[in-house]
Motif scaffolding. Sequence first.
Motif, short mmCIF file in Angstrom:
data_model
loop_
_atom_site.label_atom_id
_atom_site.label_comp_id
_atom_site.label_asym_id
_atom_site.label_seq_id
_atom_site.Cartn_x
_atom_site.Cartn_y
_atom_site.Cartn_z
N THR A 1 -7.97 -10.30 5.33
CA THR A 1 -7.59 -8.84 5.42
C THR A 1 -8.77 -7.93 6.23
O THR A 1 -8.18 -7.06 7.09
CB THR A 1 -7.13 -8.09 4.02
OG1 THR A 1 -5.87 -8.88 3.52
CG2 THR A 1 -6.77 -6.73 4.19
N THR B 1 -8.42 -6.31 9.61
CA THR B 1 -8.41 -4.85 9.92
C THR B 1 -9.57 -4.23 10.82
O THR B 1 -9.63 -3.37 11.37
CB THR B 1 -8.34 -4.12 8.67
OG1 THR B 1 -9.53 -4.62 7.80
CG2 THR B 1 -7.04 -4.30 7.77
N GLY C 1 -3.43 3.83 8.52
CA GLY C 1 -2.74 2.55 7.94
C GLY C 1 -3.73 1.51 8.05
O GLY C 1 -3.81 0.74 6.93
N VAL C 2 -4.58 1.36 8.96
CA VAL C 2 -5.58 0.19 9.01
C VAL C 2 -6.54 0.45 8.00
O VAL C 2 -7.09 -0.63 7.28
CB VAL C 2 -5.83 0.08 10.62
CG1 VAL C 2 -6.98 -0.92 10.49
CG2 VAL C 2 -4.86 -0.43 11.44
N THR C 3 -7.05 1.62 8.16
CA THR C 3 -8.28 1.92 7.16
C THR C 3 -7.77 1.91 5.83
O THR C 3 -8.48 1.53 4.94
CB THR C 3 -8.93 3.16 7.47
OG1 THR C 3 -7.70 4.48 7.19
CG2 THR C 3 -9.55 3.39 8.81
N ILE D 1 -5.53 -0.07 4.46
CA ILE D 1 -5.49 -1.65 4.17
C ILE D 1 -6.86 -2.09 4.12
O ILE D 1 -7.14 -2.99 3.07
CB ILE D 1 -4.78 -2.41 5.22
CG1 ILE D 1 -3.09 -2.03 5.37
CG2 ILE D 1 -4.62 -3.74 5.09
CD1 ILE D 1 -2.64 -2.61 6.58
N THR E 1 -7.77 -0.94 0.63
CA THR E 1 -7.15 -1.62 -0.35
C THR E 1 -7.79 -3.29 -0.59
O THR E 1 -8.01 -3.88 -1.67
CB THR E 1 -5.61 -1.87 -0.20
OG1 THR E 1 -5.06 -0.62 0.07
CG2 THR E 1 -4.99 -2.60 -1.29
N ALA E 2 -8.35 -3.94 0.33
CA ALA E 2 -8.70 -5.20 0.24
C ALA E 2 -10.15 -5.15 -0.38
O ALA E 2 -10.61 -5.82 -1.15
CB ALA E 2 -9.17 -5.74 1.94
#
Length: 437
Positions: free
Chosen positions: A363, A367, A391-393, A395, A398-399
């Motif tokens: 992930t 990203t 949305g990318v940041t 995720i 979240t990783a």
Amino acid sequence: MKLAISVGVAAAVRFLLMNSRYSHGIQNRVEVSTPINSWKRVEEGAYLYANGVNPYDGDVYHKNPLILHASRWLLDNVPSAIPSLFILLDVATGILLLLAARVFIREMYEKQRKEKDSYAKDTEELHLVETDMHTVPMSVGFAYLFNPYTILNCVGQTTTVWSNFLLAAFFYGLSRRQRLLSFLALALETQINLYPFVLLAPGALHIANQELRENGGSAGSRFRSIASSSVLFVALFLGVNYFGSFLMGGDWSFLDATYGFIINCRSLQPNIGLFWYFFTEMFDHFRTLFLYSFQINATLLYLFPLTFKLHKEPIMLATMLIGLGAVFRSYPCIGDVSFYLALIPLWKSISMFMKNNFIVGATMLVTSVLAPTVWHLWIYNNSANANFYFGVTLIFCTAQIFLITDLFFGYIKREFCLKHGIRVLVDGKEARITLEY
């Protein structure tokens, strides 16, 4: 010899990239440079000050007067040496982490040797071995020196290089029992970024645990004594620095331009964090409530429960607090992420309980590639919007949360298994140990 070659290669990679055609683009990346750590803003502040303009009157400069005067001297006297200074500090950070890790892993090994008789019989695979005394510190050093995030952070010449050096000096001071060095470095780093003040707790705990092992006594009274003296040390250093900054600047406006800017999140320039998008969409009459909720989440919310749970392993506590700060601070960058990632190899003994390594690694890799791509589509091609980049940041953050919680749960599971055994039987059948959220 191997270490010297590795350090030379790490420095050479940074030097070559700094002198390549990619260096300018890296310096302008929002994942690398933020309003807090941008070297261009430091140069602008020094230029304004040299021309009789107060750099704190606008919204450009967000460093204290000590850094202002130091950077102005560098720019006036040795401007060509500044890139080499960034490389030197970044390489020195990796070496300090390696030296600190040698002491920490040896302390863990000695603690394991003393407690070994209380461990369950089938837990040998969870134990540290003698070869770890060499391999783990080298892994920590290499994880910092050759991490792409670290290299990009250095090539971008961000002041996060200075912050990472001060944090490494903090850990090095703890490992060598040099309380003065450790808390001086922490005080200086707290002046640059507000969030590291939470490291007072693991720092005091580590010193208290060391003295307790040597001299005995009550753990509670020992910690209270060390904690109060540590707070006094840092407060004294900060007071002297603030007063010196006041004398240099002539007023206290630097406090609002530094701490005020960080706390109130006045710039909504996109970065790899969560603040910018949320407060772009926030109604003004709700802003204060959610702003301070976010700041409490980034500082105090996790401090007390984690300190209570990890008081016997303060270096793990420090690792988690730095990681959480890198995720939840108002202006994070990949340089912040790289520092706590370098500390992960220190916890090799819990690796068998960390089940999300592949997911987290994949992930973060995906990203990291997608973020510049989506940024280009949004800013230059006008074929995307802020939602794509956020949305990318999101995720990416979240990783990191998966990694930090996996690290914490891995530590808890290892402690349980050392006491009760890896294979726990319930009604004659092997039970599955799970942690429910």
